[in-house]
Design an enzyme around this catalytic site. Structure first.
Site, PDB file in Angstrom:
ATOM      1  N   ASP A   1       0.689  -1.190   0.143  1.00 39.43           N
ATOM      2  CA  ASP A   1      -0.405   0.364  -0.028  1.00 39.43           C
ATOM      3  C   ASP A   1       0.740   1.281  -0.048  1.00 39.43           C
ATOM      4  O   ASP A   1       0.648   2.578  -0.426  1.00 39.43           O
ATOM      5  CB  ASP A   1      -0.925   0.118   1.183  1.00 39.43           C
ATOM      6  CG  ASP A   1      -0.480   0.265   2.561  1.00 39.43           C
ATOM      7  OD1 ASP A   1       0.749  -0.490   3.145  1.00 39.43           O
ATOM      8  OD2 ASP A   1      -1.030  -0.090   3.305  1.00 39.43           O
TER       9      ASP A   1
ATOM     10  N   CYS B   1      11.246  -2.946  18.907  1.00 33.45           N
ATOM     11  CA  CYS B   1      10.295  -2.778  17.736  1.00 33.45           C
ATOM     12  C   CYS B   1       9.591  -4.173  17.885  1.00 33.45           C
ATOM     13  O   CYS B   1      10.098  -4.995  17.931  1.00 33.45           O
ATOM     14  CB  CYS B   1      10.896  -2.038  16.184  1.00 33.45           C
ATOM     15  SG  CYS B   1       9.890  -1.979  14.787  1.00 33.45           S
TER      16      CYS B   1
ATOM     17  N   CYS C   1      14.214   1.045  16.379  1.00 33.61           N
ATOM     18  CA  CYS C   1      14.447   1.365  14.420  1.00 33.61           C
ATOM     19  C   CYS C   1      13.909   2.487  14.009  1.00 33.61           C
ATOM     20  O   CYS C   1      13.010   3.182  15.275  1.00 33.61           O
ATOM     21  CB  CYS C   1      13.142   0.161  14.221  1.00 33.61           C
ATOM     22  SG  CYS C   1      13.424  -1.522  14.196  1.00 33.61           S
TER      23      CYS C   1
HETATM   24 ZN    ZN Z   1      11.322  -1.823  12.909  1.00 36.27          ZN
END
Ligand code: ZN
Length: 274
Positions: A85, A147, A154
């Site tokens: 997307d 994360c 990240c």
């Molecule tokens: Zn990550």
């Protein structure tokens, strides 16, 4: 449904159902409602490979290795294009949105996480497998916050909605990103400081992408860009300060997206037309 200029000529929506079969049924139903017999483009939130298989979609429970393109072709009997997307959104912004006419642009979608799409040399970049542009998991700090992808630090741990929420809590400026932007818009000094810190993290990722790709333009989309210049202006300032030799380079544009949450659908439909 879009015309050749990317204008939306008809629109329908349904809530995302649970399970791959139900999701494919919902997409097929929308396609038959809007334009029976016409090509279909799908922007899917996950890893979409070159064969149109949705390999992994972290926000769609149980959707793993689904041959979405093949199943939709079997069901609808029309050409079907499937893209990630964010990649599709990038193509829409480049064709008919904020990056129209730009050949080297990165679209960065700041939401719950960070999505990305890349046009380089006028070509939409898909990578070897269709997975290019997973820019939210570029690691900025190896001992940073955990994360969901399994790494630490990240970019999307800092420059997404959850990153803004964490900064806001640390400074005692509300519990949610919307509260920070509302306070900043009203001139609250602490909230403006939080926005500046947040913009610094946004800019830090943009700087790394600039070293890699040398774009002329970044288009920032997603829910967080509703803050507008409250976010974009400090991001530009931090970016110029961080980028090596910025005085000796042509300026890199940093602008808000034009197409909003429909960008992915518009881009997928444009790709299907092409
Ligand atoms: Zn990550």
């Amino acid at each position: 449904m879009v015309d050749e200029r990317g204008q939306v000529t008809a629109e329908a929506r349904v809530p995302t159902p649970v399970g791959a079969d139900a999701i494919i049924g919902a997409i097929a139903g929308l396609a038959e409602t809007l334009g029976p017999g016409l090509p279909v483009g799908v922007g899917a939130p996950g890893l979409v490979d070159a064969e149109g298989v949705l390999r992994f979609a972290p926000n769609l429970p149980g959707v793993v290795d689904v041959p979405m393109r093949g199943q939709l072709i079997a069901r609808l009997g029309v050409p079907v294009v499937i893209e990630n997307d964010a990649t599709a959104a990038c193509w829409a912004e480049r064709e008919v949105g904020a990056a129209a006419g730009s050949n080297d642009v990165v679209v960065v979608t700041l939401g719950t996480g960070i999505g990305g799409g890349i046009v380089s040399g006028g070509i939409l970049q898909r990578g070897a497998n269709g997975f290019a542009g997973e820019i939210g998991h570029i690691v900025l700090s190896a001992d940073g916050p955990d994360c969901p992808c399994g790494m630490k630090g990240c970019w999307e741990r800092y420059a997404s909605g959850s990153g803004l929420t964490r900064l806001a809590r640390e400074r005692g400026v509300g519990e949610r990103g919307e509260e920070v932007t509302a306070l900043a818009a009203a001139g609250d000094v602490l909230a403006l400081e939080v926005m500046a810190d947040f913009a610094w993290w946004v800019a830090l990722g943009l700087v790394s992408l600039t070293y890699l790709l040398d774009p002329s333009l970044f288009v920032i989309g997603g829910g967080l860009v509703e803050a507008g210049e409250l976010l974009l202006q400090p991001t530009r300032e931090a970016f110029t300060g961080l980028l090596a030799g910025s005085r000796h380079r042509p300026p890199v544009g940093i602008v808000g997206a034009a197409l909003g949450e429909r960008a992915g659908a518009i881009g997928a439909a444009l790709l299907a037309r092409q």
